[in-house]
Structures are given as C-alpha cells and as structure tokens.
Design a protein around this motif. Structure first.
Motif, PDB file in Angstrom:
ATOM      1  N   LEU A 542      -5.670  -0.778   4.198  1.00  0.00           N
ATOM      2  CA  LEU A 542      -5.152   0.589   4.324  1.00  0.00           C
ATOM      3  C   LEU A 542      -4.066   0.671   5.389  1.00  0.00           C
ATOM      4  N   VAL A 543      -4.330   0.076   6.544  1.00  0.00           N
ATOM      5  CA  VAL A 543      -3.347   0.094   7.636  1.00  0.00           C
ATOM      6  C   VAL A 543      -2.069  -0.632   7.222  1.00  0.00           C
ATOM      7  N   GLY A 544      -2.231  -1.821   6.643  1.00  0.00           N
ATOM      8  CA  GLY A 544      -1.062  -2.598   6.218  1.00  0.00           C
ATOM      9  C   GLY A 544      -0.238  -1.889   5.161  1.00  0.00           C
ATOM     10  N   SER A 545      -0.893  -1.176   4.255  1.00  0.00           N
ATOM     11  CA  SER A 545      -0.194  -0.491   3.163  1.00  0.00           C
ATOM     12  C   SER A 545       0.722   0.609   3.668  1.00  0.00           C
ATOM     13  N   ILE A 546       0.233   1.406   4.622  1.00  0.00           N
ATOM     14  CA  ILE A 546       1.068   2.518   5.089  1.00  0.00           C
ATOM     15  C   ILE A 546       2.094   2.074   6.134  1.00  0.00           C
ATOM     16  N   LYS A 547       1.776   1.009   6.866  1.00  0.00           N
ATOM     17  CA  LYS A 547       2.753   0.520   7.853  1.00  0.00           C
ATOM     18  C   LYS A 547       3.951  -0.150   7.191  1.00  0.00           C
ATOM     19  N   GLU A 548       3.697  -0.885   6.123  1.00  0.00           N
ATOM     20  CA  GLU A 548       4.774  -1.620   5.447  1.00  0.00           C
ATOM     21  C   GLU A 548       5.225  -0.953   4.153  1.00  0.00           C
ATOM     22  N   ASP A 549       4.597   0.189   3.814  1.00  0.00           N
ATOM     23  CA  ASP A 549       4.936   0.924   2.597  1.00  0.00           C
ATOM     24  C   ASP A 549       4.833   0.009   1.365  1.00  0.00           C
ATOM     25  N   THR A 550       3.704  -0.694   1.258  1.00  0.00           N
ATOM     26  CA  THR A 550       3.442  -1.582   0.120  1.00  0.00           C
ATOM     27  C   THR A 550       2.150  -1.156  -0.570  1.00  0.00           C
ATOM     28  N   THR A 551       1.941  -1.633  -1.792  1.00  0.00           N
ATOM     29  CA  THR A 551       0.703  -1.312  -2.503  1.00  0.00           C
ATOM     30  C   THR A 551      -0.451  -2.077  -1.854  1.00  0.00           C
ATOM     31  N   PRO A 552      -1.692  -1.622  -2.046  1.00  0.00           N
ATOM     32  CA  PRO A 552      -2.838  -2.344  -1.480  1.00  0.00           C
ATOM     33  C   PRO A 552      -2.897  -3.812  -1.913  1.00  0.00           C
ATOM     34  N   LYS A 553      -2.570  -4.084  -3.188  1.00  0.00           N
ATOM     35  CA  LYS A 553      -2.612  -5.469  -3.659  1.00  0.00           C
ATOM     36  C   LYS A 553      -1.552  -6.308  -2.967  1.00  0.00           C
ATOM     37  N   GLU A 554      -0.338  -5.772  -2.870  1.00  0.00           N
ATOM     38  CA  GLU A 554       0.738  -6.498  -2.173  1.00  0.00           C
ATOM     39  C   GLU A 554       0.351  -6.734  -0.718  1.00  0.00           C
ATOM     40  N   THR A 555      -0.289  -5.751  -0.108  1.00  0.00           N
ATOM     41  CA  THR A 555      -0.714  -5.876   1.289  1.00  0.00           C
ATOM     42  C   THR A 555      -1.762  -6.970   1.445  1.00  0.00           C
ATOM     43  N   ALA A 556      -2.738  -6.990   0.538  1.00  0.00           N
ATOM     44  CA  ALA A 556      -3.806  -7.999   0.602  1.00  0.00           C
ATOM     45  C   ALA A 556      -3.235  -9.406   0.460  1.00  0.00           C
ATOM     46  N   ILE A 557      -2.261  -9.562  -0.424  1.00  0.00           N
ATOM     47  CA  ILE A 557      -1.626 -10.880  -0.617  1.00  0.00           C
ATOM     48  C   ILE A 557      -0.829 -11.257   0.630  1.00  0.00           C
ATOM     49  N   ARG A 558      -0.045 -10.289   1.154  1.00  0.00           N
ATOM     50  CA  ARG A 558       0.801 -10.553   2.326  1.00  0.00           C
ATOM     51  C   ARG A 558      -0.045 -10.924   3.539  1.00  0.00           C
ATOM     52  N   LEU A 559      -1.188 -10.269   3.684  1.00  0.00           N
ATOM     53  CA  LEU A 559      -2.056 -10.527   4.839  1.00  0.00           C
ATOM     54  C   LEU A 559      -3.052 -11.655   4.586  1.00  0.00           C
ATOM     55  N   ASN A 560      -2.936 -12.293   3.411  1.00  0.00           N
ATOM     56  CA  ASN A 560      -3.817 -13.409   3.058  1.00  0.00           C
ATOM     57  C   ASN A 560      -5.290 -12.978   3.072  1.00  0.00           C
TER      58      ASN A 560
END
Length: 624
Positions: A542-560
């Motif tokens: 949730l934090v990564g999605s709104i900070k980087e303006d990405t979808t939850p799936k993209e965020t999960a992949i980006r954050l490994n």
C-alpha cells in the motif's frame, strides 16, 4: 470539579455539509477550487434592523470595525447568486430530502412547510450580509451513557464563503464554499457532563455520515454552548477535535469560575471604571517601547483609562496560560490594535518604572487602582480603549455572554457578543416548500442503516471482533470493507485489520492514506487471495503504491515481495538447516523458534508463515 454543584449546562451545534449535485439556491457544483480567481468583488456591509426594529448586538460590533471585504469569484465555479447580483434559484430538493432523512433518524417532528429566513451576518462570510436558513424539524432525542439528550432543532442552510486571508486592510473571501447545503443540528442544554458532550458529538456525527454528506477536513464543524449557574451562556465556535471537547468544557468552566471570583472581589473593593480617557503622548514622547513609539511617530495616540480597585486582578490567571488581561486585550484587538499594556505587567516591554510612576501620578492612582494603555492610530486606539473600558465595566457586574473561538490548546478567545433573535427576518425571494405526509412516509420507509446497527450486523455476518467492528464504524470504513468482501474470499479479519488498524498507523506516520482508494485496496487483497503476496506485506504494498504511483502488483514486483513457490521455500529452508546443523542436532525441536525467526527474516514476507512452520517442523523431525 463538581459540575452538578456548579450548575453546568451544555448544548451542541453540529454543522455538516451535504454532498449534493448543486448548491442550495443555485446550480453551481459543491466543489472547492484553488484556481486563480477570474475576478474580485469589493463590498462593505452594515447592520440592518429586524422586523421589530432592533439591531443585533453582534452585527453592531462587527460594523464598528469598518472592514472591507474582497470576494474571489469565478466564471464557471461560481455565479451571480453567490455575488448577490441575482435572486436565489428554487430550493435544492435533494438537500431537503437528506435533511428529512436525518430528522427521521433522530426521531424528530418534521414541519409541514419549509420557510427560508435571513440570518444577519456581516463578518464578511456572506456577500449579502445574511445567511439563508430554514427550520426542518424539532424535538428529537439521543440516548447516552449519561442520560437522554434532546435534539432541539434541525435546520437546512447555506454554508458561508471561505476566508482566505487579509491584504491591505481588506478581508479576502472565496465564493466557492458559499451556498453549499449545510445542515445545522442543535441540542437543548440537557448535556450535563464534559464526557457526555463528546459522546453526543460522536453519535450525531455517525448519524450524519450514514447519509449523503461530505467527508474530510472542514466539512463538519461543532459549536459548544456552555454555562454555569452564576455565569453566562458562551458559544465556542469551531471545535474540531472531539477528544479535546471535555478539556475545552473544563477550561471554560474554570474561566467562568475565575471571572466570578474577580467580579466578587471587585464588588468587595467597590471597584469602578472611570469614563475619562487620558492622552499620554507627552509622557511617552521619548519612550523605549517600540509599539508606543511607532504609534506616536505615525501621528497616533497613547490612550489610558483608570480602573479603581483592579490592581492585581488584571494579571490573575483564568485559564491555563491566559489571564484576565488577555480577555481585555481580546476586546481591544477586535478594533485592530495589537494589544494592551496594564499595571500588573509593568514595567516591561520597553516601558520604564519612571514612566509607570508618571502615568500613575497623572491618573491619580491609589494602591488598589490600575491603568490600561493602548497605542495606535487615533481612531483605532480610541475604539480599542473604549471596548476595554466597556468590558472592564461588565467585569464588575457579570460574566458576559460571548461568542468565542476554539483554540488548539482547549482554551478559547473572544470573537464577538452572543447573537440575538434580532438578526432574523423573512426571506421574500424564495417561496415556501410544502412537505407532504406522503413524502415523509416515503423517506421513512427507506432510511439508511444506523452506525450501531451496522456494527452489530458486521460482527454477526463476518465474525469480526467487537473492537475491530467499532473501529470500522468509527473510521467510516464499513462500506470499503464490504466492497472488498463482495468480490473476495479472503479472511474478513485480514481486510478488517488493514482498514481499522493498518491505515490508522500509516496516517500517524504522516502518510497520505486518502490516496489509498478502493481500487488499490481491492487489487492488493486480490494479490493476497491469489497467493502472490503474503498478508504480512500488505502495508508495504500500500505504501509503495501511493508513493510511486504504481499498481499493487507492480509495487510487489518492484519491492521483490512476490511469493516464492513451495519448492523455492523448501530449498531455502534446507539451506538454512544445513547452515545450522549443529544447533538442530543439539536442540532438536527446541531449535524451531530460532530457525523460524531466521527463516522469516530471510524470506522477507515472500512466504506464508504457516507453510514455513510446517516445512521446518517436518524437516527437523526427520533429522536423525
């Protein structure tokens, strides 16, 4: 503090913006804007007589300030109704229906006809010098832990213009908020305990939020009416923090108790406020006081008044960090000066002992007497010292009825005298709206679910704990919760915990949780349900999605954070056991705790804890 013995009485006024398609008396949308205005209007406002030929005292005081008002307006966001250049349009019936719904939820008696009245307001918040308002219902009630509280009135009115600031003596307002439908719910003075007023405010807020109202900062405002037996009724406006309400009541009671003590002492001393106003320019011609020297250099005046018997009382504390002198200064400041100087705090602020003695000599002060000084442009200084004089005279007789502004530290500051019925008169530009019994029956047959009913239902339906359900209701997250559950088979407790607790923690950490909308939440929980991420990393996604303006799936992949397969988890555990072979041989199953911690630390949320626990247990048991 014995509130019953003091005769404490309280009433509450709650003002709630309604979320309608258009404003109350024009077709403009109910949205605020921060765009540069297309044009501005300059107005001066003056008080008018009521139908009985009287002028409201609050309006009269505002007129003495001689302020000018500048209104920011727009070609598309506002119209001629807000600028008071066109008659109002017919009443917004959508807003009236919402008001009827809330009246029904509060067990109130609804009127047969809605009559629009004008309520005189000349502080600049309304371009025409009045606010349009009408009575919808009377005589409702709420049940609290401290007893029944009666709901006196429910009115539908237009919200005021938004104050932006002040520039070159002009107070600046924006017309975007003016005319948004506003509901005013007023209790009678049957609230007797500080904690009860908080409970009433919470209950009313929950009832209002069960209907179509606006959400967010500034969309709901509470005003407190407080009195004690020997004091007077005081209205404290703009109480935003419900948790601060009990402390605000306590501080106001202290203020009135201390003012009563001051009154009694003044009467004992046979105190008197002299009418004469002294000009002290000669005494302070070479003063080191910056405020006074600045006033004199600009051809201003230094005025003083004599207060017989006031010595030592002006500096008396009446609220935490506020003294009686602060009360007197507030009256002066309303006339535009920066403040006052008084005997109990001098010498100080550049005023010397010699100057104090000289003033005392000119005013012929005795040991119990005091003086007050005001320095500014002649008209402002004279108006200010006259107001201080008036307030000091009241102090000998009574605690004044006032409208006060809530402060962040639970104190309050003087705004104006309490308004009277003399500010109401009939609106002749709007016809009466008939409210039929059939229409009321239809409204009552489609009432929304009340918060207490909603809490009971979600506990039973989703097997949530009482605390979690209470938090979801209090935070207005039940609709989001049920939206997610409608298309998901995920554990309700996981969803409820995120909405009730996780988002609250993120807000405390300074994160803009308002950006976490239903889409982000739904996609995040879909990843958990599909086994793509562990529930332990929901917060990170949730934090990564709104900070980087990405979808939850993209965020999960980006954050490994994407979950490992079972085989990948098993391989990692085999490697971990091999690295800690001696510990396993020595402790056997006693090594479970340490290895579980090491496993989860290494996996970093990319595996379900239950799976890790099972694999570890099986493998340790199989080691011989």
């Amino acid at each position: 503090m014995d509130y019953e013995k003091l005769g404490l009485k309280m009433g509450l006024e709650v003002h709630q913006q309604l979320n309608t398609e258009k404003k109350l008396f024009c077709p403009c949308k109910c949205e605020l804007t921060d765009k540069k205005p297309d044009y501005t209007l300059l107005r001066s406002l003056r008080p008018t007589q009521s139908e009985l030929g009287k002028i409201d005292r609050a309006a009269f005081e505002e007129s003495r300030r001689k302020l000018k008002f500048m209104y920011e307006s727009y070609d598309h966001e506002t119209c001629l109704v807000e600028s008071d250049d066109e008659p109002p349009h017919p009443l917004n019936t959508e807003a009236l229906d919402i008001a009827l719904t809330i009246a029904s939820l509060l067990n109130m008696n609804i009127v047969d006809e809605f009559h629009t009245m004008r309520k005189q307001v000349i502080d600049g918040s309304n371009t025409g010098g009045f606010q349009r308002t009408g009575l919808v219902a009377t005589d409702g009630h709420l049940e609290t832990d401290h007893g029944t509280v009666l709901i006196e009135n429910l009115c539908l009115e237009e919200d005021a213009a938004r104050r932006i600031g002040q520039k070159k003596g002009n107070v600046i307002f924006r017309l975007d908020r003016l005319g948004i439908p506003l509901l005013e719910v007023t209790t009678d003075p049957s609230i007797k305990h500080p904690e009860q007023v908080k409970e009433v405010a919470y209950q009313l807020g929950q009832v209002l939020r069960s209907t179509k109202v606006k959400r967010g900062l500034g969309t709901i405002r509470q005003d407190l009416n407080i009195s004690i037996s020997e004091g007077s009724r005081v209205e404290i406006k703009g109480v935003q923090d419900l948790d601060l309400m009990p402390k605000m009541v306590e501080n106001e009671v202290k203020r009135q108790v201390n003012l009563i003590e001051i009154k009694n002492e003044l009467q004992k001393r046979d105190a008197k406020v002299l009418d004469e106003i002294y000009n002290l320019n000669d005494i302070f011609e070479k003063t080191n006081s910056k405020i006074i020297s600045k006033a004199i250099s600009k051809d201003g005046n230094v005025f003083a008044i004599k207060l017989k018997g006031f010595k030592g009382l002006i500096g008396k504390e009446i609220q935490p960090e506020r003294r009686f002198g602060t009360e007197l200064a507030a009256y002066a400041k309303k006339m535009g000066v920066s403040g006052i100087f008084h005997t109990d705090e001098l010498p100080a602020y550049g005023i010397t002992l010699e100057e104090v003695e000289e003033v005392s000599k000119i005013l012929k002060l005795s040991k119990d007497d005091a003086f007050i000084i005001v320095a500014d442009e002649e008209e402002k200084a004279r108006n200010a010292i006259t107001e201080v004089q008036r307030r000091a005279k009241i102090a000998i007789i009574d605690v004044p009825e006032e409208t006060r502004k809530a402060l962040d530290n639970a104190n309050s500051d003087y705004l104006r005298p309490l308004s009277t019925a003399s500010r109401m008169y009939v609106e002749t530009d709007i016809p009466t709206t008939v409210i039929s019994r059939e229409h009321i029956k239809e409204i009552k047959s489609n009432l929304p679910e009340l918060p207490v009913e909603k809490k009971i239902r979600i506990i039973e339906q989703y097997k949530l704990s009482e605390d979690m359900a209470s938090q979801l209701v209090r935070l207005d997250k039940v609709d989001d919760f049920e939206y997610i559950m409608a298309s998901s088979k995920i554990d309700p407790t996981t969803v409820g915990s995120t909405l009730a607790y996780t988002l609250k923690e993120l807000r405390r950490e300074g994160l803009e949780v308002s950006k976490i909308d239903r889409i982000i939440l739904k996609e995040t929980f879909a990843l958990v349900e599909a086994g793509n991420i562990a529930k332990e990393v929901i917060s990170d996604v949730l934090v990564g999605s709104i900070k980087e303006d990405t979808t939850p799936k993209e965020t999960a992949i980006r954050l490994n954070l994407i979950m490992l397969s079972e085989q990948e988890v098993e391989d990692l555990i085999d490697e971990l056991i091999s690295e800690n072979k001696k510990m396993v041989e020595d402790r056997g199953m006693g090594a479970m705790g340490a290895l579980m911690g090491k496993s989860m630390q290494k996996l970093k949320g990319k595996a379900d804890g239950k799976l890790v626990n099972k694999l570890l247990r099986d493998k340790i048991q199989n080691i011989k």
